[in-house]
Design a protein around this motif. Structure first.
Motif, PDB file in Angstrom:
ATOM      1  N   ASP A 134      -2.312   2.840  -0.293  1.00 40.51           N
ATOM      2  CA  ASP A 134      -1.845   1.670  -1.039  1.00 40.51           C
ATOM      3  C   ASP A 134      -2.942   1.083  -1.923  1.00 40.51           C
ATOM      4  O   ASP A 134      -2.677   0.527  -2.997  1.00 40.51           O
ATOM      5  N   VAL A 135      -4.199   1.168  -1.434  1.00 41.81           N
ATOM      6  CA  VAL A 135      -5.308   0.527  -2.147  1.00 41.81           C
ATOM      7  C   VAL A 135      -6.529   1.445  -2.050  1.00 41.81           C
ATOM      8  O   VAL A 135      -6.867   1.909  -0.953  1.00 41.81           O
ATOM      9  N   THR A 136      -7.178   1.672  -3.184  1.00 44.44           N
ATOM     10  CA  THR A 136      -8.413   2.450  -3.171  1.00 44.44           C
ATOM     11  C   THR A 136      -9.592   1.500  -3.002  1.00 44.44           C
ATOM     12  O   THR A 136      -9.756   0.545  -3.777  1.00 44.44           O
ATOM     13  N   VAL A 137     -10.407   1.766  -1.953  1.00 40.35           N
ATOM     14  CA  VAL A 137     -11.541   0.900  -1.647  1.00 40.35           C
ATOM     15  C   VAL A 137     -12.815   1.656  -1.977  1.00 40.35           C
ATOM     16  O   VAL A 137     -13.048   2.762  -1.454  1.00 40.35           O
ATOM     17  N   ASP A 169      -9.849  -4.763   5.832  1.00 33.64           N
ATOM     18  CA  ASP A 169     -10.562  -3.924   4.882  1.00 33.64           C
ATOM     19  C   ASP A 169      -9.844  -3.833   3.539  1.00 33.64           C
ATOM     20  O   ASP A 169     -10.477  -3.510   2.524  1.00 33.64           O
ATOM     21  N   ALA A 170      -8.501  -4.052   3.512  1.00 35.38           N
ATOM     22  CA  ALA A 170      -7.766  -3.909   2.249  1.00 35.38           C
ATOM     23  C   ALA A 170      -6.457  -4.667   2.340  1.00 35.38           C
ATOM     24  O   ALA A 170      -5.883  -4.852   3.427  1.00 35.38           O
ATOM     25  N   THR A 171      -5.977  -5.129   1.169  1.00 38.30           N
ATOM     26  CA  THR A 171      -4.683  -5.794   1.063  1.00 38.30           C
ATOM     27  C   THR A 171      -3.943  -5.162  -0.101  1.00 38.30           C
ATOM     28  O   THR A 171      -4.493  -5.015  -1.202  1.00 38.30           O
ATOM     29  N   GLY A 201       0.862  -7.978  -0.203  1.00 43.61           N
ATOM     30  CA  GLY A 201       0.240  -8.853   0.785  1.00 43.61           C
ATOM     31  C   GLY A 201       0.066  -8.244   2.163  1.00 43.61           C
ATOM     32  O   GLY A 201      -0.361  -8.940   3.088  1.00 43.61           O
ATOM     33  N   GLU A 202       0.389  -6.982   2.322  1.00 44.33           N
ATOM     34  CA  GLU A 202       0.179  -6.340   3.634  1.00 44.33           C
ATOM     35  C   GLU A 202      -1.303  -5.985   3.763  1.00 44.33           C
ATOM     36  O   GLU A 202      -1.932  -5.476   2.817  1.00 44.33           O
ATOM     37  N   VAL A 217       5.005  -3.419   8.203  1.00 49.82           N
ATOM     38  CA  VAL A 217       5.521  -2.303   7.411  1.00 49.82           C
ATOM     39  C   VAL A 217       7.008  -2.562   7.227  1.00 49.82           C
ATOM     40  O   VAL A 217       7.787  -2.555   8.196  1.00 49.82           O
ATOM     41  N   ASP A 218       7.434  -2.804   5.996  1.00 51.64           N
ATOM     42  CA  ASP A 218       8.832  -3.116   5.736  1.00 51.64           C
ATOM     43  C   ASP A 218       9.718  -1.886   5.872  1.00 51.64           C
ATOM     44  O   ASP A 218       9.246  -0.738   5.762  1.00 51.64           O
ATOM     45  N   PRO A 219      11.027  -2.078   6.116  1.00 54.60           N
ATOM     46  CA  PRO A 219      11.962  -0.948   6.191  1.00 54.60           C
ATOM     47  C   PRO A 219      11.888  -0.093   4.918  1.00 54.60           C
ATOM     48  O   PRO A 219      11.805  -0.622   3.792  1.00 54.60           O
ATOM     49  N   GLY A 220      11.879   1.214   5.100  1.00 49.20           N
ATOM     50  CA  GLY A 220      11.845   2.146   3.984  1.00 49.20           C
ATOM     51  C   GLY A 220      10.459   2.380   3.430  1.00 49.20           C
ATOM     52  O   GLY A 220      10.276   3.263   2.579  1.00 49.20           O
TER      53      GLY A 220
END
Length: 870
Positions: free
Chosen positions: A256-259, A272-274, A278-279, A299-302
């Motif tokens: 989701d996010v490159t750190v 460590d990451a958002t 907003g997760e 973690v939302d459905p789907g």
């Protein structure tokens, strides 16, 4: 941030069960095993004799029976329109090979599955091997296991809370009545349903692109998907990595996010990451336990996401499969684990034969005989005698990533012609036959023993430079590695002197000659040992040992022993230091029938190291011995007015042939007797066997050491219980008075003859008790069939078939192999007849009964039951 302390979760029992295939061994006898035994009985007849009789043998054949275990029930959540993957394991608990029919039938629950399909899972990792449905297992040996996976697909119309069950049945094809059932229950969930998939991909951008081995980087991806209808909160994944796949620091990323610099495993579980919605994700890694994990706020459905990180193949990773399973949980509790991901470490081969090797645990093996340091040459500089042995200690090391085995060979370079080479283990003695197996990273020591010829030319130190090439060949790769054995010490001459310890007859010097005569001559009787004390002086420059033997074989039946000073019998003196003397005794024993004569013998002393030796000649004079012996006193039974033939043996125990001597019988009054010569030696009285009263009635007489049969036929009176004794005597004046028997203690035998009329016969039968409840089938002496877990009832009957009563009747039996004594709760305990008899089972597996007396025509019996192992 909540639940930071919950990263490390314990691997679930379900996950462990999906990885470990149970292996059961059939405990009972396999199909076709034979159970059998015999009983014995003893009794005392009217004459007071204790007699033992043996029953017939009964046998039972174990039949093949089916058996199985099916594990285990599953309870899963499933989303509307989703799939459930349900693992099971079948175990053959029977005593022979079997195949099992498989069915998976859904019940009458709240909904109907769209499909229920069975797939093979031979490696029992909980994942179907392929997409081909199966309806039966392959043939399984006793104790063998096989895995299956049931894939059930729910309809999209299934509502939350609805449930349905699948009944999984495995049925033996050997016996269709033997089956096992599991029940899998699926509940439709409208909440979160998290699926976790793990993959491991080897990065082959560096190194050999055709192999996976130490140092390669493996990219691990943990992909999570919420296939449910509600968010998963505080979602945690933990992965206990194999220790041969150490985690690469700062390599983790969230898709989701490159750190920059990777997720931080050192911040104690902080965020460590958002991502864009907003997760949040917190990542941790423990390089000591090699465990990693992450926590996502929700973690939302789907939603699908992944965390990737790198591991590297460790230096000690052995060839083969490395498997890993990741675990997951959320705020609702533990969730099913991921699939099993794996990589295969390819075979890499390397080995050494050298003077040193560093093992995978950093232990250094070093040659203890090498005199010149690490240079792939094992040098031995210690002086050696002619015919001596030179020991070179080599180190073999397996530098491969899997087990291997090595064959050793020695090729002579410039050791003297006649030098032999042997390869022995680290103990310096045990020969190495075949290959030397070594695990990856392990090493071992071996000795190459070079034995110089005994006639090698002595040389000074430094004047020799013997070498040989030692090779080790890998059985797996065929690769060959070599090293060198080198010797540059002195070869020393050797000498030894063997002498008699009798003053004036020592025989000093090498191979002394006494004008053709023996140095010491000693007289003895046949069969009586005579001793010759001797001394051995090692006149060589180094310690040595010497083999002891005779130059030529002694006459048949003679023996020789070489004894040390403490009486120990040896064929080698053991080590004698240079200049030292050892005392030995040579013990010569003539044969029991040795003829009167003087026999010389030559004692030879030889060094197995140098080949040097010495010898000396002594002699034994055998005295003349005259001795006939007749054996043995006997007690025989005969029917009233009947005859009995009693076999005796007459032996010439002397060393002179006997051709004449009287043989008489006496002592019978109411009975009558005669002595026969058993001419054909068959132990039975034949019509052609003559009556004799002198040895000259035996053609050729009795040669030295010869034994002839005499049969004493006695006819009794008609009075039961009467006893008489008959005596057979061999004269002491032999060969026409020219010889006299020197041993008068064995010239006569006395036979007791008893008139009896009692007789006991023992018969054993068996019957099968299938339910082990005392309900048995037909008793029979013939073979019967039995199944594991069933019972066998034994019956042993002792019947007095004679004309007189017998007493002290006792029956004995033993519980046979593959069975155990069984009482069936008291319904099939051991039993005896008649009522006054007793049974003893206190010493099981031994079982016995006591019955007292039996009158003619009566029977005593013992019965007991055993259960066949299963």
């Amino acid at each position: 941030m909540k639940h930071q302390h919950s990263f490390w979760v314990t691997t679930s029992a379900i996950a462990i069960a999906s990885l470990i295939g149970a292996s059961a061994m059939a405990a009972g006898p396999e199909a076709g095993s034979v159970i059998g035994n015999q009983a014995t009985a003893t009794y005392t007849n009217a004459a007071g004799d204790t007699i033992t009789v043996t029953s017939n043998k009964v046998e039972t054949v174990v039949q093949q029976v089916a058996g199985l275990t099916l594990t285990s029930d599953n309870t899963e959540e499933i989303a509307p329109g989703g799939k459930a993957f349900l693992p099971h394991i079948i175990t053959n608990d029977g005593n022979g090979p079997d195949t099992y029919t498989l069915t998976a039938i859904e019940g009458a629950g709240d909904f109907d599955f769209n499909s229920v399909v069975i797939y093979a899972d031979a490696n029992m990792d909980g994942v179907a091997d392929n997409a081909t449905p199966i309806t039966e297992t392959p043939t399984l040996a006793p104790g063998e296991t096989f895995g299956i996976v049931i894939v059930a697909t729910a309809p999209s119309t299934a509502a939350g809370g609805d449930s349905e069950a699948v009944t999984v049945t495995a049925t033996s094809q050997l016996d269709g009545n033997i089956a096992a059932i599991n029940t899998d229950t699926m509940t439709v969930s409208t909440g979160a349903i998290m699926e976790l998939v793990k993959s491991m991909v080897v990065d082959k951008s560096a190194g050999d692109p055709n192999i996976v081995d130490a140092g390669d980087t493996v990219s691990v991806t943990l992909t999570y998907t919420n296939t449910g209808l509600a968010p998963s909160t505080s979602y945690i994944v933990t992965d206990a990595l194999d220790l041969d796949l150490p985690y690469v620091a700062a390599s983790a990323q969230w898709t989701d996010v490159t750190v920059a610099g990777g997720l931080d495993e050192t911040n104690g579980g902080a965020i460590d990451a958002t991502n864009g919605v907003g997760e949040t994700l917190a990542w941790q890694a423990d390089t000591v336990s090699n465990q990693v994990g992450f926590l996502i706020s929700n973690v939302d459905p789907g939603r699908t996401g992944a965390v990737t990180f790198d591991v590297v193949v460790g230096p000690d990773a052995v060839a083969g499969i490395i498997e890993n399973v990741a675990q997951q949980s959320d705020s609702t509790g533990t969730l099913p684990p991921s699939n099993t991901a794996s990589i295969i470490i390819d075979e890499q081969f390397a080995h050494v034969i050298d003077d040193s090797f560093t093992q995978s645990d950093a232990t250094v093996l070093r040659s203890s005989t090498d005199d010149n340091g690490a240079n792939d040459v094992v040098l031995e500089s210690t002086d050696v005698s002619q015919g001596g042995k030179i020991a070179f200690e080599f180190v073999i090391g397996n530098a491969s990533n899997q087990s291997d085995a090595y064959t050793l060979n020695v090729a002579n370079g410039d050791f003297p012609l006649g030098t032999t080479f042997s390869i022995v283990g680290a103990d310096g003695a045990t020969p190495i036959i075949g290959e030397i197996p070594l695990a990856a990273g392990d090493g071992t020591k071996v000795f190459v023993i070079a034995t110089l010829p005994s006639d090698v030319t002595p040389t000074a130190a430094g004047a020799t430079n013997y070498t040989a090439t030692v090779s080790a060949t890998s059985s797996e790769s065929g690769q060959v590695n070599t090293s060198t054995a080198e010797f540059n010490g002195a070869v020393l001459g050797a000498a030894v002197d063997l002498e008699n310890a009798v003053a004036g007859s020592e025989g000093d010097g090498p191979n002394p000659d006494n004008g053709g005569s023996a140095w010491v001559t000693t007289a003895t009787d046949p069969g009586e040992p005579v001793s010759f004390p001797m001394t051995i002086e090692n006149q060589g420059p180094t310690s040595d040992n010497y083999n002891l033997e005779l130059a030529n074989p002694l006459p048949d039946g003679w023996t020789v022993e070489f004894q040390l000073a403490d009486g120990t019998i040896v064929t080698n003196t053991g080590t004698i230091p240079a200049g030292a003397t050892e005392t030995i005794t040579v013990v010569i024993t003539p044969a029991d029938d040795a003829a009167p004569a003087t026999t010389p013998f030559e004692v030879v002393l030889t060094s197995p190291i140098s080949g040097q030796g010495d010898s000396i000649i002594d002699a034994v004079t055998v005295n003349e011995i005259i001795d006939l012996s007749i054996t043995a006193d006997q007690t025989a039974q005969a029917a009233p007015g009947g005859v009995v033939d009693i076999l005796h043996t007459l032996t010439n125990d002397g060393n002179v042939a006997i051709t004449e001597g009287a043989i008489t019988e006496a002592g019978l009054s109411e009975f009558s007797g005669a002595i026969y010569y058993d001419a054909n030696g068959n132990g039975e009285l034949d019509a052609t066997d003559p009556i004799i009263d002198n040895i000259n009635d035996i053609p050729g007489g009795i040669a030295v050491g010869e034994t002839v049969n005499l049969i004493y036929r006695v006819q009794t009176s008609e009075v039961p219980g009467m006893t008489e004794a008959g005596t057979i005597t061999v004269a002491t004046s032999l060969n026409g008075g020219t010889k006299t028997d020197q041993d008068l203690t064995d010239n006569a035998v006395e036979d007791q003859i008893v008139v009896v009329s009692g007789d006991v016969v023992l018969v054993k039968t068996q019957a099968i008790d299938p339910a082990c409840d005392g309900t048995v089938g037909t008793f029979s002496k013939n073979r019967q069939d039995v199944e594991p877990g069933q019972c066998i009832r034994y019956r042993i009957e002792a019947s007095n078939t004679g004309t007189q009563a017998v007493s002290d009747v006792a029956i004995k039996d033993i519980v046979p192999a593959y069975t155990a004594y069984e009482t069936c709760g008291g319904t099939c305990s051991a039993a005896v007849s008649p009522v006054a008899s007793t049974v003893d089972v206190s010493a099981v597996p031994l079982i016995s009964s006591a019955h007292g007396g039996l009158v003619p025509g009566s029977t005593a019996s013992l019965e007991f039951t055993v259960r066949v192992d299963q």
